[in-house]
Design a protein around this motif. Structure first.
Motif, PDB file in Angstrom:
ATOM      1  N   ALA A 157       2.343   7.755 -24.504  1.00  0.00           N
ATOM      2  CA  ALA A 157       2.292   6.870 -23.235  1.00  0.00           C
ATOM      3  C   ALA A 157       3.314   6.168 -23.151  1.00  0.00           C
ATOM      4  O   ALA A 157       4.116   5.898 -22.112  1.00  0.00           O
ATOM      5  CB  ALA A 157       0.970   6.157 -23.306  1.00  0.00           C
ATOM      6  N   SER A 158       3.958   5.540 -24.221  1.00  0.00           N
ATOM      7  CA  SER A 158       5.225   4.608 -23.807  1.00  0.00           C
ATOM      8  C   SER A 158       6.416   5.316 -23.996  1.00  0.00           C
ATOM      9  O   SER A 158       7.228   4.634 -23.375  1.00  0.00           O
ATOM     10  CB  SER A 158       4.990   3.851 -25.382  1.00  0.00           C
ATOM     11  OG  SER A 158       5.489   4.615 -26.548  1.00  0.00           O
ATOM     12  N   GLN A 159       6.424   6.476 -23.844  1.00  0.00           N
ATOM     13  CA  GLN A 159       7.594   7.486 -23.373  1.00  0.00           C
ATOM     14  C   GLN A 159       7.407   8.141 -22.168  1.00  0.00           C
ATOM     15  O   GLN A 159       8.266   8.875 -21.783  1.00  0.00           O
ATOM     16  CB  GLN A 159       7.764   8.382 -24.569  1.00  0.00           C
ATOM     17  CG  GLN A 159       8.324   7.483 -25.899  1.00  0.00           C
ATOM     18  CD  GLN A 159       9.645   6.784 -25.693  1.00  0.00           C
ATOM     19  OE1 GLN A 159      10.660   7.093 -25.276  1.00  0.00           O
ATOM     20  NE2 GLN A 159       9.632   5.768 -26.335  1.00  0.00           N
ATOM     21  N   ARG A 160       6.335   7.968 -21.569  1.00  0.00           N
ATOM     22  CA  ARG A 160       6.081   8.754 -20.346  1.00  0.00           C
ATOM     23  C   ARG A 160       7.124   8.459 -19.317  1.00  0.00           C
ATOM     24  O   ARG A 160       7.610   9.692 -18.611  1.00  0.00           O
ATOM     25  CB  ARG A 160       4.500   8.504 -19.870  1.00  0.00           C
ATOM     26  CG  ARG A 160       4.184   9.462 -18.672  1.00  0.00           C
ATOM     27  CD  ARG A 160       2.743   9.552 -18.380  1.00  0.00           C
ATOM     28  NE  ARG A 160       2.028  10.162 -19.745  1.00  0.00           N
ATOM     29  CZ  ARG A 160       1.054   9.406 -20.445  1.00  0.00           C
ATOM     30  NH1 ARG A 160       0.859   8.177 -20.192  1.00  0.00           N
ATOM     31  NH2 ARG A 160       0.739  10.148 -21.513  1.00  0.00           N
ATOM     32  N   ARG A 207       1.647   1.420 -21.272  1.00  0.00           N
ATOM     33  CA  ARG A 207       0.455   1.980 -21.334  1.00  0.00           C
ATOM     34  C   ARG A 207       0.619   3.495 -20.928  1.00  0.00           C
ATOM     35  O   ARG A 207      -0.378   4.010 -20.965  1.00  0.00           O
ATOM     36  CB  ARG A 207      -0.429   1.312 -20.656  1.00  0.00           C
ATOM     37  CG  ARG A 207      -0.829  -0.065 -21.244  1.00  0.00           C
ATOM     38  CD  ARG A 207      -2.046  -0.776 -20.444  1.00  0.00           C
ATOM     39  NE  ARG A 207      -2.379  -2.048 -20.961  1.00  0.00           N
ATOM     40  CZ  ARG A 207      -3.237  -2.997 -20.699  1.00  0.00           C
ATOM     41  NH1 ARG A 207      -3.945  -2.724 -19.775  1.00  0.00           N
ATOM     42  NH2 ARG A 207      -3.358  -4.187 -21.142  1.00  0.00           N
ATOM     43  N   GLY A 208       1.965   3.860 -20.408  1.00  0.00           N
ATOM     44  CA  GLY A 208       2.223   5.001 -19.858  1.00  0.00           C
ATOM     45  C   GLY A 208       1.598   5.132 -18.477  1.00  0.00           C
ATOM     46  O   GLY A 208       1.455   6.358 -18.079  1.00  0.00           O
ATOM     47  N   SER A 229       3.255  -7.422 -15.717  1.00  0.00           N
ATOM     48  CA  SER A 229       2.535  -6.298 -15.346  1.00  0.00           C
ATOM     49  C   SER A 229       3.143  -5.298 -15.259  1.00  0.00           C
ATOM     50  O   SER A 229       2.729  -4.117 -15.811  1.00  0.00           O
ATOM     51  CB  SER A 229       1.929  -6.574 -13.738  1.00  0.00           C
ATOM     52  OG  SER A 229       0.635  -7.737 -14.001  1.00  0.00           O
ATOM     53  N   VAL A 230       4.267  -5.219 -14.687  1.00  0.00           N
ATOM     54  CA  VAL A 230       5.055  -3.813 -14.596  1.00  0.00           C
ATOM     55  C   VAL A 230       5.314  -3.471 -15.916  1.00  0.00           C
ATOM     56  O   VAL A 230       5.362  -2.330 -16.347  1.00  0.00           O
ATOM     57  CB  VAL A 230       6.427  -4.259 -13.886  1.00  0.00           C
ATOM     58  CG1 VAL A 230       7.456  -2.881 -13.955  1.00  0.00           C
ATOM     59  CG2 VAL A 230       6.032  -4.431 -12.180  1.00  0.00           C
ATOM     60  N   ILE A 231       5.873  -4.134 -16.826  1.00  0.00           N
ATOM     61  CA  ILE A 231       6.226  -3.928 -18.434  1.00  0.00           C
ATOM     62  C   ILE A 231       5.123  -3.607 -19.103  1.00  0.00           C
ATOM     63  O   ILE A 231       5.002  -2.514 -19.705  1.00  0.00           O
ATOM     64  CB  ILE A 231       7.037  -4.983 -19.061  1.00  0.00           C
ATOM     65  CG1 ILE A 231       8.397  -5.306 -17.942  1.00  0.00           C
ATOM     66  CG2 ILE A 231       7.288  -4.896 -20.357  1.00  0.00           C
ATOM     67  CD1 ILE A 231       8.937  -6.687 -18.657  1.00  0.00           C
ATOM     68  N   GLU A 232       3.941  -4.174 -19.055  1.00  0.00           N
ATOM     69  CA  GLU A 232       2.596  -3.876 -19.831  1.00  0.00           C
ATOM     70  C   GLU A 232       2.317  -2.382 -19.149  1.00  0.00           C
ATOM     71  O   GLU A 232       1.769  -1.487 -20.051  1.00  0.00           O
ATOM     72  CB  GLU A 232       1.736  -4.828 -19.586  1.00  0.00           C
ATOM     73  CG  GLU A 232       0.401  -4.482 -20.362  1.00  0.00           C
ATOM     74  CD  GLU A 232       0.524  -4.038 -21.804  1.00  0.00           C
ATOM     75  OE1 GLU A 232      -0.262  -3.512 -22.307  1.00  0.00           O
ATOM     76  OE2 GLU A 232       1.710  -4.614 -22.387  1.00  0.00           O
ATOM     77  N   PRO A 268      -8.517   9.255 -14.269  1.00  0.00           N
ATOM     78  CA  PRO A 268      -7.674   7.920 -14.668  1.00  0.00           C
ATOM     79  C   PRO A 268      -6.428   7.874 -13.635  1.00  0.00           C
ATOM     80  O   PRO A 268      -6.046   8.618 -13.311  1.00  0.00           O
ATOM     81  CB  PRO A 268      -7.362   8.435 -16.133  1.00  0.00           C
ATOM     82  CG  PRO A 268      -8.094   9.594 -16.488  1.00  0.00           C
ATOM     83  CD  PRO A 268      -8.483  10.292 -15.049  1.00  0.00           C
ATOM     84  N   LEU A 269      -6.181   6.532 -13.661  1.00  0.00           N
ATOM     85  CA  LEU A 269      -5.011   6.338 -12.787  1.00  0.00           C
ATOM     86  C   LEU A 269      -3.839   6.481 -13.625  1.00  0.00           C
ATOM     87  O   LEU A 269      -3.356   6.052 -14.584  1.00  0.00           O
ATOM     88  CB  LEU A 269      -5.018   4.733 -12.254  1.00  0.00           C
ATOM     89  CG  LEU A 269      -6.047   4.373 -11.295  1.00  0.00           C
ATOM     90  CD1 LEU A 269      -6.211   2.766 -10.990  1.00  0.00           C
ATOM     91  CD2 LEU A 269      -5.513   5.159 -10.160  1.00  0.00           C
TER      92      LEU A 269
END
Length: 266
Positions: free
Chosen positions: A146-149, A45-46, A38-41, A6-7
């Protein structure tokens, strides 16, 4: 994609990639709204993000701060070093493998140089910059973890800085972290994160197997199986959910089906 890791990280070039224009030549640059999105999304997603740019750090950082984006990028690399060197430095700082890294760059020469040196790195043309979240490589489940990564990696930066300045044996530094480990039986709400751990953790996975979400849900329901998760925190903050164990209990014999730990905590 099934045969690829996974990326975990996207590394952006700046001039004519993240923004329109060349900062030092044009004197100003414009940030397209679809690129900002794109950067924010990706961050939501982590997906970790960084920079590999030949721009001068001072002016580039100032412009990124004007755009409100500088804090999204971990361990950015600036200067005339080859992009392959910058990419390797970022992966090493994040402690991730190169096959989980992507580069976005408008220059075919730069992409080819990285591909030649690191064939496992996936390279994207800048024309895709505003559509990255729509690509199948970034079709990722969004968990609370993920959102906190990015914040978890910021905590790790602070740990590394203090450790580098610490005078004394490493064991004394570790003892002063006030590490607290929590273990619990996986609940239905934990299964998405458990699945994410099996997908993202390859170096410290005892079997190398990636369990599907359905497999984990079925194992949790079986009376002869025990699925547990682990979380870790210290005085700097939380490491998040960092470990998983799956045990099959058969009379007096226990079979370890899966044991993994996030590379971040080692």
């Amino acid at each position: 994609m099934s045969a690829q890791a996974p990326l975990k990280c996207v590394i952006w070039d700046l001039d004519d990639t993240l923004w329109d224009g060349t900062l030092l030549e044009d004197g100003d640059v414009a940030l397209p709204e679809d690129v900002r999105a794109s950067v924010i999304e990706l961050d939501r997603r982590g997906v970790l993000q960084s920079l590999a740019s030949r721009a001068e750090r001072g002016p580039a950082e100032a412009r990124l701060r004007d755009f409100g984006l500088f804090d999204y990028f971990l361990y950015p690399q600036f200067g005339d070093q080859p992009k392959s060197v910058a990419v390797a430095a970022i992966a090493a700082a994040l402690d991730i493998s190169l096959d989980s890294v992507a580069l976005v760059d408008d220059q075919a020469f730069e992409r080819d140089e990285v591909r030649y040196t690191h064939p496992q790195v996936r390279c994207f043309e800048a024309t895709l910059r505003g559509r990255l979240p729509q690509l199948p490589e970034f079709d990722l489940a969004v968990t609370a973890e993920a959102s906190q990564r990015r914040a978890l990696y910021r905590h790790e930066e602070r740990r590394r800085t203090e450790q580098a300045e610490f005078v004394g044996p490493p064991t004394a530094f570790l003892a002063g972290l006030d590490l607290r480990l929590r273990l619990w039986r996986a609940q239905p709400s934990d299964l998405l994160r458990a699945h994410e751990l099996t997908e993202r953790t390859h170096q410290l996975n005892s079997t190398g197997r990636c369990y599907s979400l359905a497999d984990l849900a079925a194992s949790r329901e079986r009376p002869d199986h025990l699925l547990m998760l682990a979380a870790l925190e210290d005085r700097f903050g939380s490491y998040g959910c960092i470990g998983l164990v799956l045990v099959e209990q058969n009379a007096a014999v226990w079979h370890l089906r899966l044991l993994l730990t996030s590379c971040r905590v080692v």
